[in-house]
Design a protein around this motif. Structure first.
Motif, mmCIF file in Angstrom:
data_model
loop_
_atom_site.group_PDB
_atom_site.id
_atom_site.type_symbol
_atom_site.label_atom_id
_atom_site.label_comp_id
_atom_site.label_asym_id
_atom_site.label_seq_id
_atom_site.Cartn_x
_atom_site.Cartn_y
_atom_site.Cartn_z
ATOM 1 N N VAL A 1 39.730 49.366 37.321
ATOM 2 C CA VAL A 1 40.362 48.279 36.541
ATOM 3 C C VAL A 1 41.368 47.504 37.246
ATOM 4 N N SER A 2 42.632 48.107 37.878
ATOM 5 C CA SER A 2 43.748 47.722 38.559
ATOM 6 C C SER A 2 43.158 46.709 39.630
ATOM 7 N N ARG B 1 41.630 43.512 38.232
ATOM 8 C CA ARG B 1 42.450 42.604 37.777
ATOM 9 C C ARG B 1 43.364 41.978 39.176
ATOM 10 N N GLU B 2 43.664 42.559 39.975
ATOM 11 C CA GLU B 2 44.270 42.310 41.390
ATOM 12 C C GLU B 2 43.280 41.129 42.254
ATOM 13 N N GLY C 1 42.614 38.027 39.713
ATOM 14 C CA GLY C 1 43.765 37.300 39.152
ATOM 15 C C GLY C 1 44.535 36.649 40.511
ATOM 16 N N GLU D 1 45.184 34.476 33.366
ATOM 17 C CA GLU D 1 44.606 35.122 32.283
ATOM 18 C C GLU D 1 43.278 36.093 32.470
ATOM 19 N N VAL D 2 43.327 37.054 33.025
ATOM 20 C CA VAL D 2 41.932 37.719 33.429
ATOM 21 C C VAL D 2 42.182 39.072 32.668
ATOM 22 N N LYS D 3 40.737 39.217 32.063
ATOM 23 C CA LYS D 3 40.790 40.375 31.237
ATOM 24 C C LYS D 3 39.522 41.382 31.812
ATOM 25 N N VAL D 4 40.155 42.676 32.071
ATOM 26 C CA VAL D 4 39.243 43.559 32.482
ATOM 27 C C VAL D 4 39.352 44.898 31.472
ATOM 28 N N ASN D 5 38.232 45.338 30.925
ATOM 29 C CA ASN D 5 38.353 46.611 30.164
ATOM 30 C C ASN D 5 37.237 47.558 30.240
ATOM 31 N N VAL E 1 34.391 42.243 32.857
ATOM 32 C CA VAL E 1 35.381 41.278 33.314
ATOM 33 C C VAL E 1 35.274 39.781 32.932
ATOM 34 N N TYR F 1 37.056 36.009 33.298
ATOM 35 C CA TYR F 1 37.975 35.229 34.119
ATOM 36 C C TYR F 1 37.365 33.707 33.789
#
Length: 293
Positions: free
Chosen positions: A212-213, A216-217, A220, A228-232, A245, A247
């Protein structure tokens, strides 16, 4: 000589017709000619006045920032000039002795027949007017319609022309655009990109948090992506742990290349960290029921 100057001379010509000695039939013909000339000059002046008024109105709307589509102004100007010319033609025809009522009735019946035969064309014209007035998009916007994504290059009376990222020109009838669902990407943060990444079920929780990290890295950190990047961690799939994901790409023109770069970066980083992508699998448990009798 201009229309106004010529119109000033018409009373002089009219007076000369009555002063000169000529047969009454010729005099009547010349008078009818003067009426036609007067109507023609008046029509030219009216058309020019309508043109000037619409240009001034369009310039004022642009200056005060009301956002009126220039094509709406152009269409209204042309339509008003056509009405002025039609009125002038009817006046001249009535002067020469034609029955205007019968003519209008015949044109109405003929127009109804033409309208029935050209329903698709009329639908596209009305669709273009709806697009120009409601303004769901304007020339230069990037829109998505029924799976086609491209930049609006032209809004015509019959169709709207899109240019896709691969350089393909797509022509869409305005009737379909007016009735369909349109995603205008130019009024939001950018082009929405959504995808899922599936990891194998043996991935431990700490590795899942690392994935997940990393997503986002990587996403983003791209210059052409909105922060505003959404990762869940979305779900336990049939054969994978699914990360979702979302974006937004702010560079509309190069959005395909940007998605390519991001996907390649994700693949490289996941390979380097030992994160294994899942693929459809099935585990079959065999139960030994003992020897058959």
């Amino acid at each position: 000589i201009g229309p106004l100057s010529a119109m000033v001379l018409l009373p002089t010509f009219h007076l000369c017709i009555y002063i000169l000695d000529m047969p009454s039939a010729l005099r009547a013909l010349l008078i009818d000619g003067l009426v036609v000339a007067f109507a023609l000059l008046l029509t030219i002046m009216a058309v020019r006045s309508v043109d000037a008024l619409f240009r001034a109105w369009g310039a004022r709307q642009t200056r005060v920032g009301k956002g009126v589509d220039p094509q709406v102004v152009a269409f209204g100007r042309k339509f008003a000039k056509i009405i002025v010319v039609l009125i002038a033609v009817l006046v001249v025809l009535q002067r020469v002795g034609l029955d205007i009522v019968s003519l209008i009735t015949g044109l109405g019946i003929g127009g109804l027949a033409v309208a029935l035969a050209a329903q698709e064309t009329l639908g596209n014209v009305l669709g273009s007017l709806q697009i120009m007035t409601d303004q769901p998009f304007t020339v230069g916007d990037f829109i998505r319609y029924e799976g086609t994504f491209g930049q609006v290059r032209d809004i015509g009376l019959r169709s709207t022309k899109l240019l896709t990222g691969s350089g393909v020109r797509v022509v869409v009838p305005n009737k379909r655009l007016a009735e369909g669902i349109i995603e205008n990407c130019s009024v939001h943060q950018g082009i929405t990109v959504q995808f899922s990444v599936g990891l194998i079920y043996s991935t431990p929780a700490d590795k899942l948090e690392l994935a997940v990290s990393l997503l986002r890295e990587i996403v983003g950190g791209h210059d052409s992506v909105s922060p505003e990047v959404k990762v869940n961690f979305l779900s336990f799939g049939a054969s994978s742990l699914d990360l979702h994901v979302v974006y937004f790409v702010t560079d509309f023109v190069n959005n395909l290349s940007i998605q390519h770069d991001i996907n390649m970066a994700i693949k490289r980083r996941f390979d380097a960290e030992g994160l294994d992508f899942a693929f459809p699998t099935r585990t079959v448990h065999m139960v030994n029921a003992g020897p058959a009798d």
